[in-house]
Design a protein around this motif. Structure first.
Motif, mmCIF file in Angstrom:
data_model
loop_
_atom_site.group_PDB
_atom_site.id
_atom_site.type_symbol
_atom_site.label_atom_id
_atom_site.label_comp_id
_atom_site.label_asym_id
_atom_site.label_seq_id
_atom_site.Cartn_x
_atom_site.Cartn_y
_atom_site.Cartn_z
ATOM 1 N N VAL A 134 0.794 -1.254 0.116
ATOM 2 C CA VAL A 134 -0.027 0.013 0.083
ATOM 3 C C VAL A 134 0.910 1.266 0.183
ATOM 4 O O VAL A 134 1.923 1.278 0.792
ATOM 5 N N THR A 135 0.770 2.061 -0.916
ATOM 6 C CA THR A 135 1.410 3.375 -1.039
ATOM 7 C C THR A 135 0.676 4.547 -0.418
ATOM 8 O O THR A 135 -0.487 4.526 -0.584
ATOM 9 N N TRP A 136 1.116 5.430 0.457
ATOM 10 C CA TRP A 136 0.485 6.624 1.068
ATOM 11 C C TRP A 136 1.285 7.829 0.593
ATOM 12 O O TRP A 136 2.336 7.883 0.665
ATOM 13 N N GLY A 137 0.195 8.835 0.395
ATOM 14 C CA GLY A 137 0.908 10.066 0.045
ATOM 15 C C GLY A 137 1.064 10.722 1.362
ATOM 16 O O GLY A 137 0.750 10.134 2.526
ATOM 17 N N LEU A 138 1.476 12.001 1.122
ATOM 18 C CA LEU A 138 1.737 12.875 2.211
ATOM 19 C C LEU A 138 0.614 12.789 3.162
ATOM 20 O O LEU A 138 0.769 12.988 4.382
ATOM 21 N N TYR A 139 -0.610 13.203 2.422
ATOM 22 C CA TYR A 139 -1.995 13.354 3.144
ATOM 23 C C TYR A 139 -2.151 12.079 3.919
ATOM 24 O O TYR A 139 -2.545 12.183 5.048
ATOM 25 N N LYS A 140 -2.075 11.018 3.593
ATOM 26 C CA LYS A 140 -2.424 9.751 4.298
ATOM 27 C C LYS A 140 -1.211 9.388 5.493
ATOM 28 O O LYS A 140 -1.797 8.795 6.335
ATOM 29 N N THR A 141 -0.168 10.050 5.408
ATOM 30 C CA THR A 141 0.883 9.883 6.252
ATOM 31 C C THR A 141 0.495 10.582 7.451
ATOM 32 O O THR A 141 0.507 10.032 8.449
ATOM 33 N N ASP A 142 0.391 12.018 7.256
ATOM 34 C CA ASP A 142 -0.053 12.892 8.348
ATOM 35 C C ASP A 142 -0.472 13.955 7.835
ATOM 36 O O ASP A 142 0.182 14.666 7.127
ATOM 37 N N PRO A 143 -2.120 14.240 8.094
ATOM 38 C CA PRO A 143 -2.573 15.394 7.437
ATOM 39 C C PRO A 143 -1.986 16.800 7.822
ATOM 40 O O PRO A 143 -2.185 17.845 7.194
ATOM 41 N N ARG A 144 -1.718 16.736 9.098
ATOM 42 C CA ARG A 144 -1.113 18.108 9.731
ATOM 43 C C ARG A 144 -0.050 18.448 8.903
ATOM 44 O O ARG A 144 0.302 19.806 8.721
ATOM 45 N N LEU A 145 0.907 17.571 8.830
ATOM 46 C CA LEU A 145 2.218 17.852 7.888
ATOM 47 C C LEU A 145 1.885 18.302 6.536
ATOM 48 O O LEU A 145 2.671 19.077 5.905
ATOM 49 N N PHE A 146 0.948 17.737 5.946
ATOM 50 C CA PHE A 146 0.384 17.972 4.602
ATOM 51 C C PHE A 146 -0.030 19.571 4.626
ATOM 52 O O PHE A 146 0.316 20.181 3.750
ATOM 53 N N LEU A 147 -0.808 19.603 5.482
ATOM 54 C CA LEU A 147 -1.384 21.288 5.470
ATOM 55 C C LEU A 147 -0.349 22.065 5.810
ATOM 56 O O LEU A 147 -0.442 23.166 5.211
ATOM 57 N N ILE A 148 0.390 22.086 6.835
ATOM 58 C CA ILE A 148 1.429 22.876 7.119
ATOM 59 C C ILE A 148 2.584 23.192 5.728
ATOM 60 O O ILE A 148 2.957 24.277 5.628
ATOM 61 N N THR A 149 2.689 21.820 5.266
ATOM 62 C CA THR A 149 3.885 22.070 3.951
ATOM 63 C C THR A 149 3.165 22.659 3.033
ATOM 64 O O THR A 149 3.937 23.642 2.553
ATOM 65 N N TYR A 150 2.007 22.353 2.716
ATOM 66 C CA TYR A 150 1.549 23.104 1.570
ATOM 67 C C TYR A 150 0.763 24.379 1.929
ATOM 68 O O TYR A 150 0.500 25.358 0.916
ATOM 69 N N ALA A 151 0.660 24.917 2.998
ATOM 70 C CA ALA A 151 0.458 26.283 3.597
ATOM 71 C C ALA A 151 1.766 27.097 3.233
ATOM 72 O O ALA A 151 1.596 28.108 2.607
ATOM 73 N N ILE A 152 2.921 26.368 3.613
ATOM 74 C CA ILE A 152 4.200 27.143 3.567
ATOM 75 C C ILE A 152 4.415 27.396 1.957
ATOM 76 O O ILE A 152 4.912 28.514 1.381
ATOM 77 N N VAL A 153 4.089 26.302 0.957
ATOM 78 C CA VAL A 153 4.205 26.434 -0.583
ATOM 79 C C VAL A 153 3.533 27.388 -1.010
ATOM 80 O O VAL A 153 3.932 28.309 -1.869
ATOM 81 N N ALA A 154 2.301 27.545 -0.501
ATOM 82 C CA ALA A 154 1.284 28.303 -1.274
ATOM 83 C C ALA A 154 1.406 29.907 -0.716
ATOM 84 O O ALA A 154 1.400 30.732 -1.609
ATOM 85 N N ILE A 155 2.030 29.956 0.309
ATOM 86 C CA ILE A 155 2.410 31.395 0.822
ATOM 87 C C ILE A 155 3.430 31.942 0.148
ATOM 88 O O ILE A 155 3.773 32.979 -0.177
ATOM 89 N N ALA A 156 4.521 30.875 0.046
ATOM 90 C CA ALA A 156 5.722 31.405 -0.896
ATOM 91 C C ALA A 156 5.303 31.376 -2.390
ATOM 92 O O ALA A 156 5.947 32.415 -2.834
ATOM 93 N N ALA A 157 4.486 30.649 -2.969
ATOM 94 C CA ALA A 157 4.075 30.913 -4.248
ATOM 95 C C ALA A 157 3.578 32.416 -4.627
ATOM 96 O O ALA A 157 3.500 33.232 -5.382
ATOM 97 N N LEU A 158 2.675 32.802 -3.337
ATOM 98 C CA LEU A 158 1.793 33.925 -3.415
ATOM 99 C C LEU A 158 2.959 35.236 -3.344
ATOM 100 O O LEU A 158 2.899 36.069 -3.838
#
Length: 134
Positions: A34-58
């Motif tokens: 079974v393969t897990w993406g970052l969201y299935k690994t830990d949703p908090r890590l996923f949200l924090i990571t992509y919040a930082i990426v989204a703010i950096a892109a902005l």
């Protein structure tokens, strides 16, 4: 004065957004892989990571280069800490040596981590400081 290499920055952002859909962990459960993406690994890590990426892109698109430079450094350090946290959590989950060894043998890192690292390194090296000559 800060200067951004736009093609490298855009490539890094695209790679980071694509890494959200890549496998991060492979777990063996009763002869099934079974393969897990970052969201299935830990949703908090996923949200924090992509919040930082989204703010950096902005910050990149509105040309706030000091904030963009700071966020690329924060993102790089965050991804290193996140990979270490996932590794230690998967190898020291039960605090029992036998159970942790068994769990450590069933969980393996996948190539999604490499994409996260490459994307963050591209963002890190896309901005540089240059001194203006009079």
């Amino acid at each position: 004065m800060l200067i951004v290499n736009k093609p490298i920055a855009l490539l890094g952002l695209i790679i980071l957004f694509a890494a959200a859909f890549c496998p991060m962990l492979q777990v063996k459960i009763l002869f099934n892989l079974v393969t897990w993406g970052l969201y299935k690994t830990d949703p908090r890590l996923f949200l924090i990571t992509y919040a930082i990426v989204a703010i950096a892109a902005l910050c990149f698109f509105v040309r706030q280069l000091k904030a963009y430079r700071l966020l690329t450094r924060v993102l790089f350090i965050w991804i290193l800490l996140m990979a270490a946290a996932v590794y230690f959590k998967s190898t020291h989950y039960f605090n029992l040596k036998f159970a942790d060894n068994l769990l450590g043998k069933t969980i393996h890192f996948q190539w999604g981590w490499i994409l996260l690292a490459i994307g963050s390194v591209l963002l890190l090296f896309s901005v540089k400081k240059e001194v203006l000559k009079p």
